[in-house]
Design an enzyme around this catalytic site. Structure first.
Site, PDB file in Angstrom:
ATOM      1  N   LYS A  79      48.316  34.043  44.737  1.00  0.00           N
ATOM      2  CA  LYS A  79      48.046  33.685  43.214  1.00  0.00           C
ATOM      3  C   LYS A  79      47.320  34.881  42.400  1.00  0.00           C
ATOM      4  O   LYS A  79      46.017  35.042  42.859  1.00  0.00           O
ATOM      5  CB  LYS A  79      47.397  32.358  43.194  1.00  0.00           C
ATOM      6  CG  LYS A  79      47.634  31.829  41.650  1.00  0.00           C
ATOM      7  CD  LYS A  79      47.168  30.298  41.416  1.00  0.00           C
ATOM      8  CE  LYS A  79      47.339  30.015  40.051  1.00  0.00           C
ATOM      9  NZ  LYS A  79      47.166  28.521  40.059  1.00  0.00           N
ATOM     10  N   SER A 154      50.274  25.488  37.650  1.00  0.00           N
ATOM     11  CA  SER A 154      50.192  26.951  37.328  1.00  0.00           C
ATOM     12  C   SER A 154      50.457  27.742  38.527  1.00  0.00           C
ATOM     13  O   SER A 154      51.023  28.762  38.174  1.00  0.00           O
ATOM     14  CB  SER A 154      49.013  27.090  36.594  1.00  0.00           C
ATOM     15  OG  SER A 154      47.957  27.123  37.475  1.00  0.00           O
ATOM     16  N   SER A 178      47.802  22.130  40.153  1.00  0.00           N
ATOM     17  CA  SER A 178      48.616  23.375  40.166  1.00  0.00           C
ATOM     18  C   SER A 178      48.918  23.870  41.501  1.00  0.00           C
ATOM     19  O   SER A 178      49.697  24.564  41.527  1.00  0.00           O
ATOM     20  CB  SER A 178      47.914  24.464  39.366  1.00  0.00           C
ATOM     21  OG  SER A 178      47.864  24.327  38.123  1.00  0.00           O
TER      22      SER A 178
HETATM   23  N1  GLN Z   1      48.732  21.623  34.479  1.00  0.00           N
HETATM   24  C1  GLN Z   1      47.300  21.436  34.634  1.00  0.00           C
HETATM   25  C2  GLN Z   1      46.775  22.105  33.110  1.00  0.00           C
HETATM   26  O1  GLN Z   1      47.530  22.753  32.484  1.00  0.00           O
HETATM   27  C3  GLN Z   1      46.527  21.558  35.704  1.00  0.00           C
HETATM   28  C4  GLN Z   1      46.530  23.223  35.776  1.00  0.00           C
HETATM   29  C5  GLN Z   1      45.795  23.595  37.050  1.00  0.00           C
HETATM   30  O2  GLN Z   1      45.768  22.833  38.180  1.00  0.00           O
HETATM   31  N2  GLN Z   1      45.175  24.745  36.869  1.00  0.00           N
HETATM   32  O3  GLN Z   1      45.549  22.294  32.968  1.00  0.00           O
END
Ligand code: GLN
Length: 497
Positions: A79, A154, A178
Site C-alpha cells: 500500500k 482504503s 480498510s
Molecule cells: N473508510 C474508513 C474511513 O474512511 C476507514 C478507513 C481506513 O480504515 N483507513 O475513515
C-alpha cells in the site's frame, strides 16, 4: 504450474525444492500485470527491473545454499502509505506526488529481510480516507470480480492486486476497516491485527490511535506467515509491545480447544443485505457442524461506533496532516498571491501554506481536517471529541464483557457486496456507513479478520468477519481455519483473463 494461481506458501515450497526460480515466479506475475493492469489499476508505482533484480539475487542465494528468508522470492504488493526508501510513496495524494522517503518502514525492512520481492506500490483512498479508492487523486482501482464496481477501500489497490493475482500477498492498513472491507469485497483474506501488534514506524499516519498494518492473501496459511514476519516489538514505535509473537503458521492447523462463537446481534439490523445475511448464517452452520457452540451476544454501544469514529479519526487526522504545509513535506504552491483583501493582510508564509494545502489535498481529506479541527476546538472539544472518547471506552467494555462468554465474535464484514462506482460518492454519510461493522474493533484495539464465505447471485464475494480479544490472533486464525478447511470459498478466483 501457473505461479500466478498459487499462494505464497505453495510458491515457497516450489522454489525451495528447485521446481521454479524466483525470477520465473516474478516474471509470471509481471507478465500478468502487464496484460491486465490497464483494466484493474491496482498500482501507483512499479519498477519491474528492480523486482527482477531482487528475484535474481534470491535465486543466487538459494543456489549458493545460503540461508534464505521465510518469504524468499515471494512477490508482494505494498500500500502506497508505507515508506519505501527511494521509492515513491504518495498516499494517493497530490500532496505527496513527488515524495521519496529516505527510509523504509519497519514492516518493509522486515519483509525485505525475509526475501520478499516488492512488485509495486498500490492505489488507495487519499491518506487512507475512504471505502472505495474513489478518493485517490490518481483515479480509482477496479474490482477484479466486476470492473464496474469498487474494490473497497482504503486499501483497495492492495486487495485488488491479490484478487487479480498480481501478487499472492500484499500489505494494507486498517484504521476503520480498510483491510477487512476491501478483502471482503474482493473475495480474499484480510487481517487487522491488535493495535500494538505490528510496528507503525514508517506508516504515514492517518489516525494514530487506530491505524494498524496487516496482510492480504488468498488463504490463512499465507496470512499466518506474513503476520509472523511483520509482528513484534520495534523500539522505533513506542506503541508496539513486547508480547511474544507466536509461531502462527505452526499452530494454524490445530483446531482451537474451545469453539464458543458469539453472533453479534447488532450486526444483523437494518441495512444488511439479505444475501450477505444468508451467507453469514450459512457460515455459522458450518461452525456448528464442526462442533462449535453458537450463541447470540450483544455489543449494545455498537450503534455509537460510527459517530465516535468519525470524531476520533478526523481529530487525529487534523493533527497528523498539519505537517503538510509546503515548508518541509509535500506539495508547495507556486502562486500564492492574495485572492481577497483579507488574504492580502496575511504574512506571505501563511498564504503559501494555505495555497499549498488547498491545492494538495482532495475534497474528502479537507472535509476530515475541518471536521477534526472543529471537534477539537475550544468550546467544542468536550461536546464532541471528549464525548467520543467516552463512547470508545464503552465500546471496549462491550467487547470485554462479550469475551467473558465466547471465544470469537462473528458477523458480516460489510452490509453489502461491492457497490458500483459513483453510487456513494455524492453522499459521504452513506460511504461512511460501509464501515459500520468494522470500526468498532479499531476503537477497541482488538484484532479483526475477514475471510471469503460466499458469493451473491450475481457473483460478488461476501466476507465473514471474526473478532478476538487483544493479542489473540493465534486463536482467531485457528478458528477461521476451521471454516476454511470445511469450505472452498477461499479457492474461488474472479474470471479475469
Ligand atoms: N473508510 C474508513 C474511513 O474512511 C476507514 C478507513 C481506513 O480504515 N483507513 O475513515
Amino acid at each position: 504450474m501457473d505461479p500466478t494461481r498459487s499462494t505464497a506458501v505453495t510458491l515457497l515450497a516450489e522454489m525451495n525444492s528447485g521446481a521454479i526460480s524466483a525470477e520465473e515466479v516474478t516474471r509470471a506475475y509481471l507478465d500478468r500485470i502487464d496484460r491486465l493492469e490497464g483494466r484493474i489499476k491496482a498500482f501507483l508505482h512499479r519498477d519491474a527491473d528492480a523486482s527482477l533484480e531482487k528475484a535474481r539475487e534470491i535465486d543466487a542465494l538459494r543456489r549458493a545454499g545460503g540461508p534464505v528468508g521465510e518469504l524468499a522470492g515471494v512477490p508482494i504488493a505494498i500500500k502506497d502509505l508505507l515508506c519505501t526508501r527511494g521509492v515513491p510513496t504518495t498516499c494517493a495524494s497530490k500532496m505527496l506526488a513527488t515524495f521519496r522517503p529516505p527510509y523504509d518502514a519497519t514492516v518493509i525492512e522486515r519483509i525485505n529481510a525475509a526475501g520478499a520481492i516488492s512488485i509495486g506500490k498500490t492505489n488507495m483512498d487519499e491518506f487512507a480516507m475512504g471505502s472505495s479508492t474513489e478518493n485517490s487523486a490518481f483515479g480509482p482501482s477496479k474490482n477484479p470480480w466486476d470492473e464496474e464496481r469498487i474494490p473497497g477501500g482504503s486499501s483497495g489497490g492492495s486487495a485488488a492486486a491479490v484478487a487479480a493475482d498480481f501478487a499472492p500477498i500484499s500489505l494494507g492498513s486498517d484504521t476503520g476497516g480498510s483491510i477487512r472491507q476491501p478483502a471482503a469485497l474482493c473475495g480474499i483474506v484480510g487481517l487487522k491485527p491488535t493495535y500494538e501488534r505490528v510496528s507503525r514506524y514508517g506508516l504515514i499516519a492517518f489516525a494514530s490511535s487506530l491505524d494498524q498494518i496487516g496482510p492480504f492473501s488468498h488463504d490463512l496459511a499465507d496470512t499466518a506467515l506474513l503476520l509472523k514476519i511483520i509482528a513484534g516489538k520495534d523500539p522505533r514505535d513506542a506503541t508496539s509491545v513486547d508480547t511474544p509473537v507466536p509461531d502462527y503458521p505452526k499452530t494454524l492447523d490445530t483446531p482451537p480447544e474451545s469453539l464458543r462463537i458469539g453472533l453479534v446481534r447488532e450486526f444483523f439490523g437494518d441495512g444488511l443485505d439479505p444475501e450477505v445475511d444468508a451467507a453469514i448464517r450459512e457460515a455459522v452452520r458450518v461452525y456448528e457442524a464442526a462442533g462449535a457452540t453458537v450463541r447470540e451476544v450483544s455489543l449494545p454501544h455498537s450503534k455509537y461506533g460510527a459517530p465516535a469514529y468519525y470524531l476520533v479519526a478526523p481529530a487525529e487526522c487534523s493533527s497528523n496532516l498539519a505537517r503538510y504545509d509546503g515548508t518541509i513535506f509535500g506539495h508547495r504552491a507556486e502562486n500564492f498571491d492574495p485572492i481577497s483583501p483579507a488574504e492580502a493582510e496575511l504574512p506571505v508564509l501563511i498564504r503559501m501554506m494555505m495555497a499549498s494545502r488547498a491545492e494538495g489535498f482532495g475534497p474528502e481529506v479537507k472535509r476530515r481536517i475541518m471536521l477534526g479541527t472543529f471537534a477539537l476546538s475550544a468550546g467544542y472539544a468536550d461536546q464532541y471529541y471528549n464525548q467520543a472518547l467516552k463512547v470508545r471506552r464503552l465500546i471496549r467494555n462491550d467487547f470485554d464483557t462479550a469475551f467473558k462468554d465466547v471465544d470469537i465474535l462473528v458477523g458480516p464484514t460489510t452490509p453489502t457486496a461491492a457497490f458500483k462506482f459513483g453510487e456513494k460518492t455524492a453522499d459521504p454519510l452513506a460511504m461512511y456507513l460501509s464501515d459500520i461493522y468494522t470500526i468498532t474493533t479499531n476503537l477497541a484495539g482488538i484484532p479483526g479478520l475477514s475471510i471469503p464465505c460466499g458469493l451473491t447471485k450475481s457473483g460478488l464475494p461476501i466476507g465473514l468477519q471474526l473478532m478476538a480479544p487483544a493479542f489473540a490472533e493465534e486463536k482467531l486464525l485457528r478458528t477461521a481455519r476451521v471454516f476454511e478447511k470445511a469450505t472452498d470459498w477461499h479457492t474461488k478466483r474472479p474470471g479475469l483473463v
